[in-house]
Design a protein around this motif. Structure first.
Motif, PDB file in Angstrom:
ATOM      1  N   PRO B   6       0.825  -1.208   0.000  1.00 20.80           N
ATOM      2  CA  PRO B   6       0.000   0.000   0.000  1.00 20.80           C
ATOM      3  C   PRO B   6       0.859   1.258   0.000  1.00 20.80           C
ATOM      4  CG  PRO B   6       0.053  -0.984   2.180  1.00 20.80           C
ATOM      5  CD  PRO B   6       0.801  -1.913   1.280  1.00 20.80           C
ATOM      6  N   SER B   7       0.329   2.323  -0.580  1.00 21.07           N
ATOM      7  CA  SER B   7       1.014   3.607  -0.505  1.00 21.07           C
ATOM      8  C   SER B   7       0.965   4.126   0.919  1.00 21.07           C
ATOM      9  CB  SER B   7       0.324   4.630  -1.405  1.00 21.07           C
ATOM     10  OG  SER B   7       0.336   4.208  -2.733  1.00 21.07           O
ATOM     11  N   THR B   8       1.986   4.918   1.264  1.00 24.74           N
ATOM     12  CA  THR B   8       1.999   5.567   2.568  1.00 24.74           C
ATOM     13  C   THR B   8       1.863   7.075   2.376  1.00 24.74           C
ATOM     14  OG1 THR B   8       4.398   5.709   2.482  1.00 24.74           O
ATOM     15  CG2 THR B   8       3.460   3.809   3.630  1.00 24.74           C
ATOM     16  N   ALA B   9       1.219   7.705   3.329  1.00 24.60           N
ATOM     17  CA  ALA B   9       1.025   9.150   3.257  1.00 24.60           C
ATOM     18  C   ALA B   9       1.415   9.790   4.582  1.00 24.60           C
ATOM     19  CB  ALA B   9      -0.427   9.480   2.945  1.00 24.60           C
ATOM     20  N   ALA B  10       1.794  11.062   4.517  1.00 24.21           N
ATOM     21  CA  ALA B  10       2.014  11.869   5.718  1.00 24.21           C
ATOM     22  C   ALA B  10       1.350  13.211   5.509  1.00 24.21           C
ATOM     23  CB  ALA B  10       3.505  12.061   5.980  1.00 24.21           C
ATOM     24  N   MET B  11       1.040  13.859   6.607  1.00 21.00           N
ATOM     25  CA  MET B  11       0.434  15.185   6.524  1.00 21.00           C
ATOM     26  C   MET B  11       1.246  16.160   7.367  1.00 21.00           C
ATOM     27  SD  MET B  11      -3.462  16.383   7.211  1.00 21.00           S
ATOM     28  CE  MET B  11      -3.836  18.127   7.475  1.00 21.00           C
ATOM     29  N   GLU B  33      -9.512  10.041   7.319  1.00 18.95           N
ATOM     30  CA  GLU B  33     -10.658   9.272   6.806  1.00 18.95           C
ATOM     31  C   GLU B  33     -10.559   9.046   5.305  1.00 18.95           C
ATOM     32  OE1 GLU B  33     -14.274  11.262   7.761  1.00 18.95           O
ATOM     33  OE2 GLU B  33     -14.178  10.762   9.888  1.00 18.95           O
ATOM     34  N   VAL B  34     -10.188  10.092   4.573  1.00 19.04           N
ATOM     35  CA  VAL B  34     -10.117   9.986   3.110  1.00 19.04           C
ATOM     36  C   VAL B  34      -9.016   9.006   2.703  1.00 19.04           C
ATOM     37  CG1 VAL B  34      -9.593  11.267   0.985  1.00 19.04           C
ATOM     38  CG2 VAL B  34     -11.132  12.251   2.695  1.00 19.04           C
ATOM     39  N   MET B  35      -7.883   9.047   3.397  1.00 23.55           N
ATOM     40  CA  MET B  35      -6.801   8.110   3.088  1.00 23.55           C
ATOM     41  C   MET B  35      -7.238   6.667   3.351  1.00 23.55           C
ATOM     42  SD  MET B  35      -4.195   9.708   1.787  1.00 23.55           S
ATOM     43  CE  MET B  35      -5.502  10.628   0.957  1.00 23.55           C
ATOM     44  N   THR B  36      -7.902   6.439   4.463  1.00 22.92           N
ATOM     45  CA  THR B  36      -8.352   5.082   4.783  1.00 22.92           C
ATOM     46  C   THR B  36      -9.290   4.555   3.700  1.00 22.92           C
ATOM     47  OG1 THR B  36      -8.072   5.422   7.148  1.00 22.92           O
ATOM     48  CG2 THR B  36      -9.608   3.697   6.495  1.00 22.92           C
ATOM     49  N   ALA B  38      -9.282   5.382   0.657  1.00 21.93           N
ATOM     50  CA  ALA B  38      -8.524   5.202  -0.576  1.00 21.93           C
ATOM     51  C   ALA B  38      -7.521   4.050  -0.463  1.00 21.93           C
ATOM     52  CB  ALA B  38      -7.792   6.492  -0.947  1.00 21.93           C
ATOM     53  N   GLY B  39      -7.457   3.402   0.686  1.00 12.37           N
ATOM     54  CA  GLY B  39      -6.510   2.307   0.857  1.00 12.37           C
ATOM     55  C   GLY B  39      -5.072   2.765   0.992  1.00 12.37           C
ATOM     56  N   ILE B  40      -4.883   4.018   1.409  1.00 12.44           N
ATOM     57  CA  ILE B  40      -3.539   4.575   1.606  1.00 12.44           C
ATOM     58  C   ILE B  40      -3.295   4.679   3.110  1.00 12.44           C
ATOM     59  CG2 ILE B  40      -2.086   6.622   1.226  1.00 12.44           C
ATOM     60  CD1 ILE B  40      -3.890   7.173  -1.288  1.00 12.44           C
ATOM     61  N   ASP B  41      -2.113   4.252   3.560  1.00 12.60           N
ATOM     62  CA  ASP B  41      -1.815   4.282   4.999  1.00 12.60           C
ATOM     63  C   ASP B  41      -1.307   5.649   5.422  1.00 12.60           C
ATOM     64  OD1 ASP B  41      -2.525   1.679   5.489  1.00 12.60           O
ATOM     65  OD2 ASP B  41      -0.497   0.880   5.277  1.00 12.60           O
ATOM     66  N   LEU B  42      -2.083   6.359   6.210  1.00  8.30           N
ATOM     67  CA  LEU B  42      -1.560   7.598   6.806  1.00  8.30           C
ATOM     68  C   LEU B  42      -0.634   7.180   7.941  1.00  8.30           C
ATOM     69  CD1 LEU B  42      -1.354  10.623   7.166  1.00  8.30           C
ATOM     70  CD2 LEU B  42      -3.461  10.553   8.516  1.00  8.30           C
ATOM     71  N   ALA B  43       0.654   7.484   7.770  1.00 10.75           N
ATOM     72  CA  ALA B  43       1.668   6.923   8.663  1.00 10.75           C
ATOM     73  C   ALA B  43       2.229   7.940   9.652  1.00 10.75           C
ATOM     74  CB  ALA B  43       2.814   6.334   7.843  1.00 10.75           C
ATOM     75  N   GLU B  44       2.052   9.227   9.390  1.00 12.94           N
ATOM     76  CA  GLU B  44       2.590  10.235  10.312  1.00 12.94           C
ATOM     77  C   GLU B  44       1.952  11.589  10.023  1.00 12.94           C
ATOM     78  OE1 GLU B  44       6.870  10.319  10.652  1.00 12.94           O
ATOM     79  OE2 GLU B  44       6.867  12.213  11.733  1.00 12.94           O
ATOM     80  N   HIS B 171      -4.626   4.397  -5.699  1.00  8.86           N
ATOM     81  CA  HIS B 171      -5.334   3.830  -4.545  1.00  8.86           C
ATOM     82  C   HIS B 171      -4.852   2.416  -4.259  1.00  8.86           C
ATOM     83  CE1 HIS B 171      -9.008   6.663  -4.434  1.00  8.86           C
ATOM     84  NE2 HIS B 171      -7.965   7.291  -4.935  1.00  8.86           N
ATOM     85  N   GLY B 172      -4.885   2.041  -3.008  1.00 12.98           N
ATOM     86  CA  GLY B 172      -4.540   0.687  -2.612  1.00 12.98           C
ATOM     87  C   GLY B 172      -5.798  -0.100  -2.279  1.00 12.98           C
ATOM     88  N   ILE B 173      -5.600  -1.255  -1.703  1.00  6.37           N
ATOM     89  CA  ILE B 173      -6.740  -2.049  -1.232  1.00  6.37           C
ATOM     90  C   ILE B 173      -7.188  -1.452   0.092  1.00  6.37           C
ATOM     91  CG2 ILE B 173      -7.497  -4.323  -0.460  1.00  6.37           C
ATOM     92  CD1 ILE B 173      -5.263  -5.509  -2.192  1.00  6.37           C
ATOM     93  N   PRO B 174      -8.416  -0.971   0.166  1.00  8.12           N
ATOM     94  CA  PRO B 174      -8.829  -0.340   1.418  1.00  8.12           C
ATOM     95  C   PRO B 174      -8.792  -1.320   2.576  1.00  8.12           C
ATOM     96  CG  PRO B 174     -10.402   0.114  -0.331  1.00  8.12           C
ATOM     97  CD  PRO B 174      -9.464  -0.930  -0.854  1.00  8.12           C
ATOM     98  N   ILE B 175      -8.421  -0.815   3.735  1.00  6.45           N
ATOM     99  CA  ILE B 175      -8.509  -1.604   4.960  1.00  6.45           C
ATOM    100  C   ILE B 175      -9.964  -1.607   5.400  1.00  6.45           C
ATOM    101  CG2 ILE B 175      -7.886  -1.654   7.405  1.00  6.45           C
ATOM    102  CD1 ILE B 175      -5.217  -0.497   6.680  1.00  6.45           C
TER     103      ILE B 175
END
Lengths: 245, 245
Positions: B6-11, B33-36, B38-44, B171-175
Motif C-alpha cells: 500500500p502507498s503511505t502518506a504523511a500530513m 478518513e479519506v486516506m483510509t 482510498a486504501g492509503i496508509d496515513l503513517a505520520e 489507490h490501494g486495497i482499502p482496509i
C-alpha cells in the motif's frame, strides 16, 4: 528589556486509531490552549502509529529539541498499549512495575471487587526512575521520566493528568492576544499588514480569512508577551483598517 | 497470496494558530478518513509553526520517507503565508508566479470587480514546475510538486482540494474494519485478546475503553485488507467474549 526565554513544548500523540480517522484527536487542541495559558510555546506536534520503532524515533527527536514533551495514548492494559516500553527504549532504561503504581491499582481494584489481572498490572509498568502523574479519574497513573511526560489518550483522563502535570512545570510569561475584526478581505490588507508586522519585533500578527454571506472578511490576531507593544500594534492595525475602509 | 504494497502518506499541518490552540485543526481527521477509504496508509502527521526553517525541515523528512505528503495552511495572500516559499526551499527550486494561476485569479477578481492586488498575486506563487490543484471554492489553487501536495488550511477549501487531489493518487486495497462491542473492561480481556492478536498476521486489533454509567466497557476494532482473515478474527474475538462473559 530582557525577558526570560520561554519554555518550549512538543506533543507526541500515539495511536493507529487517530491515523485511520476512526478517532478524532481532541487532546492536541486542549494541550495547545493549556500551554498558551502557562506561557509555554508549543512548538511542534507529531502523530505516530502504535509502532515501537516509530515512537522511539519521534520521542528522541522531540526530547532532544524541546524543554517539555508530552505524549498521549498507549498506556492502557492491552497488547496495543506499548508506550511505556517504547519510552524505556528511547531512554535506554529497563521497564518494570512501579511499586507505588502497583499499590494504587491493587487498592483500586480490590475496592471494586475486580480482579487485578495481568493485563491491569501492565498499567503499572514504567521506565526505571519514573515518577507518577496522578490520575484522579481512573487511578492508573501517567509518568514522567526526564523531560518526557506520558499520559493517557482518553480525553477526560488526559485532561485530568495534564491539570496535575502543569502545576509542576516552569511557567513563562503568557502570550496575550488581541483579535481585530476587519471588514476587508486578506487580499485587500495583505500589503499594509505586512509592513506593520515587519516593523515590529516581539509582536506576531496572523490573519485568518472568514467567509460569510458571500464575502470574505479577515480576523487579525496580534500576539505578544509585552502589553505595551501589543497596544501599539493594535492601534496601528485599527488605523490601517480605518484608512482602507 | 502477495498483496500490492500500500502507498503511505504523511500530513504536515502548518500554522501558529493551531499550536496556540486558537484554531482547532479539523483537517487531520478528515484527511485520515479519506486516506483510509482510498486504501492509503496515513503513517505520520506533524504540526509546525509558520517558520520557514521548520517547514523545510519537516517537509524534507516526510517527503523522503513517504509516498505522498499533503500540507495544509499558509497559502493565502498575507505576510504569514510562507508555505510556497518554504516548499520551494525544501526542493531547492525557484518560486515565482504560476502563469495559469495568474490567469485564473485575474479572471476571478475581474469578474467580481475586485482589485488584483499584489497581496492576491502572492497566491499564484509556486515552485518552478508545480502543477495546480483546483480550488472550486475560492479559485486560488493549491499545487503539487514531486510527491508533495500543498493545500489550503481553511477546512472547506482543504476538503474541496483534497477531493480533486485524491482522484489522481494511486489507490490501494482499502482496509476494512469491524467493531465489536465488548461488555467487559480492557483489564478483563487484555490477556486473551493479546493472544488472538499475536496469532494473526495481516490483521490488526485495537481496543478502546468506553466509560459510561459508572463502568468501563471496551470497543474492539479489527482491521485487515483481507476479508477472510477479518471474518476469522472477528469470530475469535466474539468467542473470547462469550467465554469470559
Amino acid at each position: 528589556m530582557t525577558e526570560p526565554v520561554p519554555s518550549t513544548a512538543a506533543m507526541l500523540a500515539i495511536g493507529d486509531e487517530i491515523l485511520s480517522g476512526r478517532t478524532k484527536d481532541r487532546n492536541i487542541g486542549h494541550f495547545a490552549e493549556v500551554m498558551t495559558l502557562a506561557g509555554i510555546d508549543l512548538a511542534e506536534v507529531r502523530i505516530v502509529p502504535d509502532d515501537a520503532a516509530r515512537i522511539v524515533e519521534a520521542l528522541n527527536a522531540l526530547r532532544a529539541r524541546y524543554d517539555i514533551v508530552v505524549t498521549s495514548g498507549g498506556i492502557g492494559p492491552t497488547h496495543d498499549d506499548i508506550t511505556a516500553d517504547a519510552v524505556g527504549a528511547a531512554f535506554g532504561l529497563p521497564v518494570g512495575e512501579h511499586e507505588e503504581a502497583v499499590e494504587r491499582l491493587r487498592s483500586y481494584y480490590e475496592g471494586r471487587d475486580l480482579p487485578f489481572t495481568d493485563a491491569r498490572r501492565r498499567m503499572t509498568r514504567t521506565p526505571q526512575g519514573a515518577s507518577l502523574i496522578d490520575n484522579p479519574v481512573s487511578t492508573a497513573p501517567g509518568f514522567s521520566i526526564g523531560n518526557v511526560h506520558v499520559m493517557a489518550g482518553v480525553p477526560h483522563v488526559f485532561q485530568a493528568m495534564l491539570e496535575n502535570l502543569v502545576k509542576s512545570l516552569p511557567h513563562g510569561i503568557p502570550i496575550e492576544s488581541r483579535a481585530v475584526a476587519c471588514p476587508l478581505g486578506e487580499g485587500d490588507i495583505g500589503g499594509p499588514l505586512a509592513e506593520i508586522a515587519r516593523a515590529r519585533d516581539g509582536v506576531s500578527i496572523g490573519s485568518y480569512p472568514r467567509f460569510a454571506e458571500g464575502r470574505y472578511t479577515t480576523e487579525i490576531i496580534i500576539r505578544s508577551r509585552d502589553r505595551a507593544k501589543l497596544d501599539e500594534a493594535e492601534q496601528a492595525v485599527r488605523a490601517m483598517i480605518d484608512a482602507l475602509s
